[in-house]
Design a protein around this motif. Structure first.
Motif, mmCIF file in Angstrom:
data_model
loop_
_atom_site.group_PDB
_atom_site.id
_atom_site.type_symbol
_atom_site.label_atom_id
_atom_site.label_comp_id
_atom_site.label_asym_id
_atom_site.label_seq_id
_atom_site.Cartn_x
_atom_site.Cartn_y
_atom_site.Cartn_z
ATOM 1 N N LEU A 46 0.826 -1.212 0.000
ATOM 2 C CA LEU A 46 0.000 0.000 0.000
ATOM 3 C C LEU A 46 0.860 1.264 0.000
ATOM 4 O O LEU A 46 0.532 2.260 -0.666
ATOM 5 N N GLU A 47 1.958 1.218 0.748
ATOM 6 C CA GLU A 47 2.849 2.383 0.775
ATOM 7 C C GLU A 47 3.484 2.617 -0.597
ATOM 8 O O GLU A 47 3.640 3.756 -1.038
ATOM 9 N N ALA A 48 3.863 1.483 -1.252
ATOM 10 C CA ALA A 48 4.439 1.639 -2.589
ATOM 11 C C ALA A 48 3.422 2.251 -3.553
ATOM 12 O O ALA A 48 3.757 3.078 -4.408
ATOM 13 N N GLY A 49 2.152 1.866 -3.429
ATOM 14 C CA GLY A 49 1.121 2.465 -4.278
ATOM 15 C C GLY A 49 0.879 3.922 -3.942
ATOM 16 O O GLY A 49 0.581 4.741 -4.830
ATOM 17 N N ALA A 50 1.036 4.259 -2.641
ATOM 18 C CA ALA A 50 0.816 5.649 -2.233
ATOM 19 C C ALA A 50 1.869 6.578 -2.801
ATOM 20 O O ALA A 50 1.635 7.786 -2.937
ATOM 21 N N LEU A 51 3.029 6.034 -3.143
ATOM 22 C CA LEU A 51 4.080 6.887 -3.716
ATOM 23 C C LEU A 51 3.649 7.510 -5.044
ATOM 24 O O LEU A 51 4.150 8.562 -5.430
ATOM 25 N N ALA A 52 2.710 6.861 -5.742
ATOM 26 C CA ALA A 52 2.236 7.410 -7.018
ATOM 27 C C ALA A 52 1.398 8.666 -6.826
ATOM 28 O O ALA A 52 1.102 9.365 -7.800
ATOM 29 N N GLY A 53 1.009 8.953 -5.601
ATOM 30 C CA GLY A 53 0.189 10.138 -5.352
ATOM 31 C C GLY A 53 0.976 11.417 -5.180
ATOM 32 O O GLY A 53 0.389 12.505 -5.106
ATOM 33 N N PHE A 54 2.307 11.333 -5.156
ATOM 34 C CA PHE A 54 3.114 12.544 -4.995
ATOM 35 C C PHE A 54 3.202 13.302 -6.324
ATOM 36 O O PHE A 54 3.283 12.699 -7.391
ATOM 37 N N MET A 55 3.187 14.633 -6.231
ATOM 38 C CA MET A 55 3.326 15.477 -7.421
ATOM 39 C C MET A 55 4.005 16.776 -7.025
ATOM 40 O O MET A 55 3.914 17.224 -5.881
ATOM 41 N N LYS A 56 4.668 17.375 -7.984
ATOM 42 C CA LYS A 56 5.381 18.636 -7.776
ATOM 43 C C LYS A 56 4.656 19.737 -8.538
ATOM 44 O O LYS A 56 4.466 19.635 -9.754
ATOM 45 N N VAL A 57 4.259 20.775 -7.819
ATOM 46 C CA VAL A 57 3.547 21.910 -8.421
ATOM 47 C C VAL A 57 4.443 23.133 -8.346
ATOM 48 O O VAL A 57 4.788 23.602 -7.257
ATOM 49 N N GLN A 58 4.832 23.657 -9.482
ATOM 50 C CA GLN A 58 5.706 24.825 -9.541
ATOM 51 C C GLN A 58 4.882 26.115 -9.483
ATOM 52 O O GLN A 58 3.672 26.094 -9.701
ATOM 53 N N ARG A 81 3.125 18.054 -3.216
ATOM 54 C CA ARG A 81 1.754 17.769 -2.788
ATOM 55 C C ARG A 81 1.465 16.280 -2.973
ATOM 56 O O ARG A 81 2.130 15.589 -3.756
ATOM 57 N N TRP A 82 0.478 15.817 -2.226
ATOM 58 C CA TRP A 82 0.054 14.422 -2.351
ATOM 59 C C TRP A 82 -1.448 14.387 -2.553
ATOM 60 O O TRP A 82 -2.205 15.110 -1.894
ATOM 61 N N THR A 83 -1.884 13.544 -3.478
ATOM 62 C CA THR A 83 -3.307 13.364 -3.731
ATOM 63 C C THR A 83 -3.564 11.878 -3.956
ATOM 64 O O THR A 83 -2.641 11.046 -3.896
ATOM 65 N N ILE A 84 -4.807 11.540 -4.191
ATOM 66 C CA ILE A 84 -5.173 10.134 -4.382
ATOM 67 C C ILE A 84 -4.451 9.605 -5.621
ATOM 68 O O ILE A 84 -4.524 10.217 -6.692
ATOM 69 N N PRO A 85 -3.761 8.475 -5.493
ATOM 70 C CA PRO A 85 -2.962 7.977 -6.629
ATOM 71 C C PRO A 85 -3.770 7.670 -7.884
ATOM 72 O O PRO A 85 -3.214 7.664 -8.986
ATOM 73 N N PHE A 86 -5.060 7.406 -7.742
ATOM 74 C CA PHE A 86 -5.878 7.067 -8.906
ATOM 75 C C PHE A 86 -6.197 8.290 -9.768
ATOM 76 O O PHE A 86 -6.693 8.143 -10.886
ATOM 77 N N PHE A 87 -5.938 9.490 -9.254
ATOM 78 C CA PHE A 87 -6.236 10.694 -10.019
ATOM 79 C C PHE A 87 -5.242 10.837 -11.167
ATOM 80 O O PHE A 87 -4.026 10.730 -10.969
ATOM 81 N N ASN A 88 -5.772 11.096 -12.357
ATOM 82 C CA ASN A 88 -4.931 11.412 -13.514
ATOM 83 C C ASN A 88 -4.669 12.912 -13.516
ATOM 84 O O ASN A 88 -5.599 13.714 -13.410
#
Length: 283
Positions: A46-58, A81-88
């Motif tokens: 689950l933690e590995a999947g949560a890593l996909a939720g990270f994003m960088k906003v400039q 920022r972090w959001t739900i990993p399923f979000f495109n």
């Protein structure tokens, strides 16, 4: 479709939580016979999947998020920022941009062919409209700006036909404001704000440029001659009044006419006159 704030939290906080959870769950992995290591593996997955939720906003950047084709919001807060990993997530720049159109040929409202180009300063103000209302908002800005420029140029003459008439060449500030509003009306549906629009090139088409230049020169010559004649008449009138006021010399109507003629030739001529000295009597 209007922009709304999407779900996101501080990425550094989420990263710290994931590291703590990972440290706790890694310890029981050495005991493969117990049930606890199996749960630890699940938590690590689950933690590995949560890593996909990270994003960088400039800065001046937005992330437009969708879930299975549905718009769920936009994130504009800067940093990790972090959001739900399923979000495109799709990145949209909110920075101010310049667009310079090519030279286009169009007829003004007098039917004269002219060449005109514009510079448009714009930025995205509503990321949802920019992404979902039009297929390609950058191409939409380019095409609609040229269309608005063509429509505006055909609504005004190149040169003013009357003293207070608005023309492309004589009223650049008014034309710029009109062009800006014309472009803004077309780009409202794409979530774009026009900050400035101004003419960068304006000229007669090559096939009539020579004839129009001669007409402009003729108009300038006529205007200059008109002003010269008005000034010369005033100077002649002043000279006659001064001579009569100070009783310098008495002139009959014929001599006045000759004096007026000579003064007008001197004042209105485009070349220097040669003086002639009369050595005889007064008459």
């Amino acid at each position: 479709m209007k922009e709304k704030t999407g779900f996101s939290i501080n990425g550094y906080l989420v990263l710290a939580v994931l590291l703590v959870v990972a440290a706790i769950t890694v310890v029981p992995l050495g005991q493969l016979t117990d049930t606890l290591p199996i749960l630890s593996l699940v938590f690590l997955g689950l933690e590995a999947g949560a890593l996909a939720g990270f994003m960088k906003v400039q800065p001046n950047q937005a992330k437009v998020m969708t879930l299975f084709g549905a718009y769920v919001g936009t994130v504009k807060k800067n940093g990790l920022r972090w959001t739900i990993p399923f979000f495109n997530r799709r990145t949209v720049s909110l920075r101010i941009r310049n667009f310079e159109s090519g030279k286009i040929k169009v007829n003004d409202n007098q039917g004269n062919p002219i060449e005109i180009a514009t510079i448009v300063v714009w930025s995205v103000s509503d990321s949802a409209e920019a992404v979902f209302e039009v297929d390609d908002y950058e191409s939409f800005v380019n095409i609609q700006s040229e269309s608005a420029l063509r429509n505006m140029a055909s609504s005004y003459p190149y040169d003013p036909q009357e003293e207070d008439a608005i023309a492309l060449r004589s009223h650049p500030q008014t034309i710029s404001e009109t062009l800006k509003q014309e472009i803004q009306d077309r780009l409202d549906r794409a979530g774009v704000t026009v900050h400035e629009a101004r003419i960068s090139h304006l000229a007669y088409a090559p096939e009539i440029a020579s004839a129009m230049l001669q007409r402009q020169q003729a108009s300038a010559i006529v205007a200059a001659r008109t002003r010269i004649v008005e000034g010369a008449v005033g100077m002649v009138e002043m000279a006659l009044d001064k001579l009569q006021e100070k009783d310098v010399v008495e002139l009959d109507e014929e001599r006045k006419a000759a004096m007026v003629s000579n003064l007008l030739v001197v004042l209105c001529g485009d070349k220097h006159t040669q003086p002639v000295i009369n050595a005889g009597s007064l008459y």
